[in-house]
Write an enzyme that holds these catalytic residues in place. Structure first.
Site, PDB file in Angstrom:
ATOM      1  N   HIS A 179      37.928  35.765  40.479  1.00 18.89           N
ATOM      2  CA  HIS A 179      37.300  36.663  41.449  1.00 18.89           C
ATOM      3  C   HIS A 179      36.519  37.740  40.705  1.00 18.89           C
ATOM      4  O   HIS A 179      36.569  37.822  39.479  1.00 18.89           O
ATOM      5  CB  HIS A 179      38.334  37.279  42.406  1.00 18.89           C
ATOM      6  CG  HIS A 179      39.260  38.282  41.799  1.00 18.89           C
ATOM      7  ND1 HIS A 179      39.857  39.292  42.523  1.00 18.89           N
ATOM      8  CD2 HIS A 179      39.697  38.456  40.535  1.00 18.89           C
ATOM      9  CE1 HIS A 179      40.621  40.020  41.741  1.00 18.89           C
ATOM     10  NE2 HIS A 179      40.546  39.524  40.534  1.00 18.89           N
TER      11      HIS A 179
ATOM     12  N   CYS B 258      37.289  44.829  36.227  1.00 15.41           N
ATOM     13  CA  CYS B 258      37.410  43.792  37.261  1.00 15.41           C
ATOM     14  C   CYS B 258      36.143  43.596  38.071  1.00 15.41           C
ATOM     15  O   CYS B 258      36.096  42.753  38.963  1.00 15.41           O
ATOM     16  CB  CYS B 258      38.601  44.080  38.176  1.00 15.41           C
ATOM     17  SG  CYS B 258      40.172  43.904  37.317  1.00 15.41           S
TER      18      CYS B 258
ATOM     19  N   HIS C  86      36.469  37.140  36.566  1.00 14.10           N
ATOM     20  CA  HIS C  86      37.642  36.878  35.737  1.00 14.10           C
ATOM     21  C   HIS C  86      38.673  36.153  36.590  1.00 14.10           C
ATOM     22  O   HIS C  86      38.475  35.979  37.785  1.00 14.10           O
ATOM     23  CB  HIS C  86      38.225  38.192  35.187  1.00 14.10           C
ATOM     24  CG  HIS C  86      38.734  39.102  36.253  1.00 14.10           C
ATOM     25  ND1 HIS C  86      37.910  39.805  37.126  1.00 14.10           N
ATOM     26  CD2 HIS C  86      40.005  39.405  36.622  1.00 14.10           C
ATOM     27  CE1 HIS C  86      38.649  40.498  37.965  1.00 14.10           C
ATOM     28  NE2 HIS C  86      39.938  40.273  37.690  1.00 14.10           N
TER      29      HIS C  86
ATOM     30  N   HIS D 108      43.063  34.990  37.358  1.00 17.38           N
ATOM     31  CA  HIS D 108      44.480  35.317  37.253  1.00 17.38           C
ATOM     32  C   HIS D 108      45.318  34.070  37.488  1.00 17.38           C
ATOM     33  O   HIS D 108      44.908  33.159  38.209  1.00 17.38           O
ATOM     34  CB  HIS D 108      44.878  36.354  38.313  1.00 17.38           C
ATOM     35  CG  HIS D 108      44.196  37.665  38.160  1.00 17.38           C
ATOM     36  ND1 HIS D 108      44.523  38.573  37.181  1.00 17.38           N
ATOM     37  CD2 HIS D 108      43.183  38.228  38.859  1.00 17.38           C
ATOM     38  CE1 HIS D 108      43.752  39.640  37.289  1.00 17.38           C
ATOM     39  NE2 HIS D 108      42.918  39.453  38.304  1.00 17.38           N
TER      40      HIS D 108
ATOM     41  N   HIS E   1      42.028  27.156  41.383  1.00 17.32           N
ATOM     42  CA  HIS E   1      40.831  26.868  40.597  1.00 17.32           C
ATOM     43  C   HIS E   1      39.539  27.073  41.390  1.00 17.32           C
ATOM     44  O   HIS E   1      38.566  26.338  41.236  1.00 17.32           O
ATOM     45  CB  HIS E   1      40.903  25.470  39.973  1.00 17.32           C
ATOM     46  CG  HIS E   1      41.856  25.432  38.824  1.00 17.32           C
ATOM     47  ND1 HIS E   1      43.210  25.288  38.996  1.00 17.32           N
ATOM     48  CD2 HIS E   1      41.646  25.574  37.499  1.00 17.32           C
ATOM     49  CE1 HIS E   1      43.805  25.324  37.825  1.00 17.32           C
ATOM     50  NE2 HIS E   1      42.875  25.502  36.890  1.00 17.32           N
TER      51      HIS E   1
ATOM     52  N   GLU F  52      49.575  39.246  40.433  1.00 13.97           N
ATOM     53  CA  GLU F  52      48.333  38.861  39.773  1.00 13.97           C
ATOM     54  C   GLU F  52      48.458  38.901  38.255  1.00 13.97           C
ATOM     55  O   GLU F  52      47.753  38.185  37.558  1.00 13.97           O
ATOM     56  CB  GLU F  52      47.184  39.708  40.331  1.00 13.97           C
ATOM     57  CG  GLU F  52      46.543  40.672  39.480  1.00 13.97           C
ATOM     58  CD  GLU F  52      45.330  41.354  40.110  1.00 13.97           C
ATOM     59  OE1 GLU F  52      44.859  41.006  41.204  1.00 13.97           O
ATOM     60  OE2 GLU F  52      44.835  42.259  39.460  1.00 13.97           O
TER      61      GLU F  52
END
Length: 150
Positions: free
Chosen positions: A16, A25, A29, A31, A75, A136
């Protein structure tokens, strides 16, 4: 009759970016999310029922969460469709990437609210969503409780 909470845990990988954010952020990137889903209900007491003694079959809960959350978000990359990220999303989709466009900033807080609505809508009438915990990172998570959202 006693109420019992049942929890099932799930793992999925999601990317996201937080448009307009003032930290790292804002970059795309990902998680390794961990989602704990807790439902509440009374164990089945009908001795002729194949699920006797269960609140809900863990397999039935798994099916709901996998179909509405894990299989969709795993994914994938999530973007707020109301930002300029829509252009990046289109480029990625055109290149065959799995992109999810949402009506919210894709923070853990907003994702857990979205997940709560999706899961609640699929649960049997006698089973209620009690809480969700969306982790996360090893040290950061968002929690949703039904009691906070009456």
């Amino acid at each position: 009759m006693s109420k019992i909470r049942i929890t099932k845990q799930f793992d999925f990988e999601t990317g996201h970016a937080l448009y307009g954010y003032d930290g790292k952020c804002r970059n795309v990137h990902g998680h390794s999310y961990k989602l704990a889903v807790t439902v509440i209900g009374s164990p089945i007491t009908d001795t002729s029922h194949v699920k006797l003694g269960m609140v809900i079959d863990f397999g039935d809960l798994k099916k709901i969460v996998k179909e509405d959350i894990v299989d969709i978000f795993d994914h994938a990359t999530v973007f707020n469709k109301n930002t300029p990220h829509i252009e990046l999303a289109k480029e990625l989709q055109d290149r065959g990437h799995n992109v999810i466009l949402v009506d919210y900033q894709p923070t853990s807080e907003n994702m857990v609210i979205d997940f709560a609505h999706k899961i609640s809508a699929r649960l049997p009438e006698n089973i209620k969503l009690h809480s969700l915990k969306l982790q996360e990172t090893e040290t950061s998570f968002a929690e949703w409780y039904a009691s906070d959202n009456l």
